[in-house]
Write a protein that holds these residues in place. Structure first.
Motif, PDB file in Angstrom:
ATOM      1  N   ASP A 197       4.173   5.271  -4.123  1.00 31.21           N
ATOM      2  CA  ASP A 197       3.539   4.308  -4.253  1.00 31.21           C
ATOM      3  C   ASP A 197       1.950   5.230  -4.810  1.00 31.21           C
ATOM      4  O   ASP A 197       1.265   5.646  -3.828  1.00 31.21           O
ATOM      5  N   PRO A 198       1.399   5.156  -5.713  1.00 33.38           N
ATOM      6  CA  PRO A 198       0.250   5.821  -6.335  1.00 33.38           C
ATOM      7  C   PRO A 198      -1.036   5.176  -5.314  1.00 33.38           C
ATOM      8  O   PRO A 198      -1.926   6.191  -5.275  1.00 33.38           O
ATOM      9  N   LEU A 199      -0.935   4.197  -5.093  1.00 30.39           N
ATOM     10  CA  LEU A 199      -2.065   3.687  -4.336  1.00 30.39           C
ATOM     11  C   LEU A 199      -1.951   4.401  -3.124  1.00 30.39           C
ATOM     12  O   LEU A 199      -3.190   4.533  -2.542  1.00 30.39           O
ATOM     13  N   LYS A 200      -1.140   4.648  -2.254  1.00 29.02           N
ATOM     14  CA  LYS A 200      -0.894   5.384  -1.037  1.00 29.02           C
ATOM     15  C   LYS A 200      -1.667   6.772  -1.597  1.00 29.02           C
ATOM     16  O   LYS A 200      -2.588   7.308  -0.527  1.00 29.02           O
ATOM     17  N   LEU A 201      -1.106   7.424  -2.417  1.00 28.48           N
ATOM     18  CA  LEU A 201      -1.994   8.766  -2.718  1.00 28.48           C
ATOM     19  C   LEU A 201      -3.365   8.609  -3.185  1.00 28.48           C
ATOM     20  O   LEU A 201      -4.082   9.526  -2.560  1.00 28.48           O
TER      21      LEU A 201
ATOM     22  N   ARG B  27      -4.061  -5.100  -4.908  1.00 27.79           N
ATOM     23  CA  ARG B  27      -4.112  -5.978  -6.035  1.00 27.79           C
ATOM     24  C   ARG B  27      -4.900  -5.277  -7.111  1.00 27.79           C
ATOM     25  O   ARG B  27      -5.170  -5.628  -8.291  1.00 27.79           O
ATOM     26  N   GLY B  28      -5.714  -4.132  -6.763  1.00 31.60           N
ATOM     27  CA  GLY B  28      -6.457  -3.438  -7.698  1.00 31.60           C
ATOM     28  C   GLY B  28      -7.654  -2.781  -7.269  1.00 31.60           C
ATOM     29  O   GLY B  28      -7.975  -2.844  -5.895  1.00 31.60           O
ATOM     30  N   ILE B  29      -8.449  -2.393  -8.119  1.00 25.64           N
ATOM     31  CA  ILE B  29      -9.672  -1.529  -7.809  1.00 25.64           C
ATOM     32  C   ILE B  29     -11.037  -2.347  -8.106  1.00 25.64           C
ATOM     33  O   ILE B  29     -11.082  -2.868  -9.217  1.00 25.64           O
TER      34      ILE B  29
END
Length: 212
Positions: A24-28, A71-73
């Motif tokens: 998951d790119p969000l975790k990275l 949900r996003g940035i």
């Protein structure tokens, strides 16, 4: 005298491989941002925001990320600013974080949507009083005669609202909903590590290594 063409740096701090990169790119991203904060990188939450106007002309500016989740940035600004007008016309954007000291870059692309009024209200109320008055005082991106205009308008709104200025209707948050991420780690001999994530149907992220 050294010329710009002579400026070179070999990147040796770290590496980025698939075995240690989250699915998951969000975790990275969360891990890298935490490491930037821990390393006391100047303004680790500063990001470049790129938008495109109706005429197809791109523009960039630096804004501060104020939140992120699945949900996003999220960032906040004046809806009437150039970026606000461009996002109204073309609600897609690109973000870039550059943590020079860690030899890292993160790029994010996706569609942009306004956050809820409740979210904007809550964040606005958390800002210092001077910043809340500044949001009223500045017609962002519009020409002004001088700095005195801003100072005078801030004082006027200070007298009008006192210690509790409400959120201006033209000010609030945006959320970029990612469909593409790229993580760049500088490596020796310009053989950098680049991992790209692309959102697939069903909400699954496909990860690929890109040539530097």
């Amino acid at each position: 005298m050294q010329t710009l063409a002579d400026l070179r740096k070999d990147y040796t701090r770290a590496e980025l491989d698939e075995a240690h990169a989250d699915a998951d790119p969000l975790k990275l991203f969360e891990r890298w941002l935490h490491e930037a904060v821990q390393a006391q990188v100047p303004e680790p939450n500063a990001m470049t925001l790129a938008t495109v106007g109706e005429d197809g002309r791109p523009s960039t500016r630096v804004v501060l990320v104020k939140g992120f989740d699945a949900r996003g940035i999220v960032w906040y600004t004046n809806y009437h600013s150039r970026k606000g007008r461009e996002l109204a016309a073309r609600p897609h954007a690109a973000l870039q974080f550059h943590w020079v000291e860690l030899e890292r870059v993160v790029r994010i692309e996706g569609r942009v949507e306004p956050v809820s009024a409740e979210e904007s209200d809550a964040y606005f109320a958390s800002r210092p009083l001077a910043s809340r008055l500044g949001a009223w005082a500045s017609d962002q991106s519009q020409p002004i005669e001088g700095r005195g205009v801003l100072v005078r308008r801030a004082a006027e709104f200070g007298l009008k609202f006192g210690l509790n200025p409400p959120r201006p209707p033209h000010w609030g948050g945006y959320r970029l909903v990612p469909d593409a991420w790229e993580f760049w780690q500088g490596r020796p001999s310009r053989l950098h590590d680049r991992l790209a994530y692309r959102l697939q149907p069903g909400g699954v992220w496909m990860r690929q290594r890109l040539a530097p």
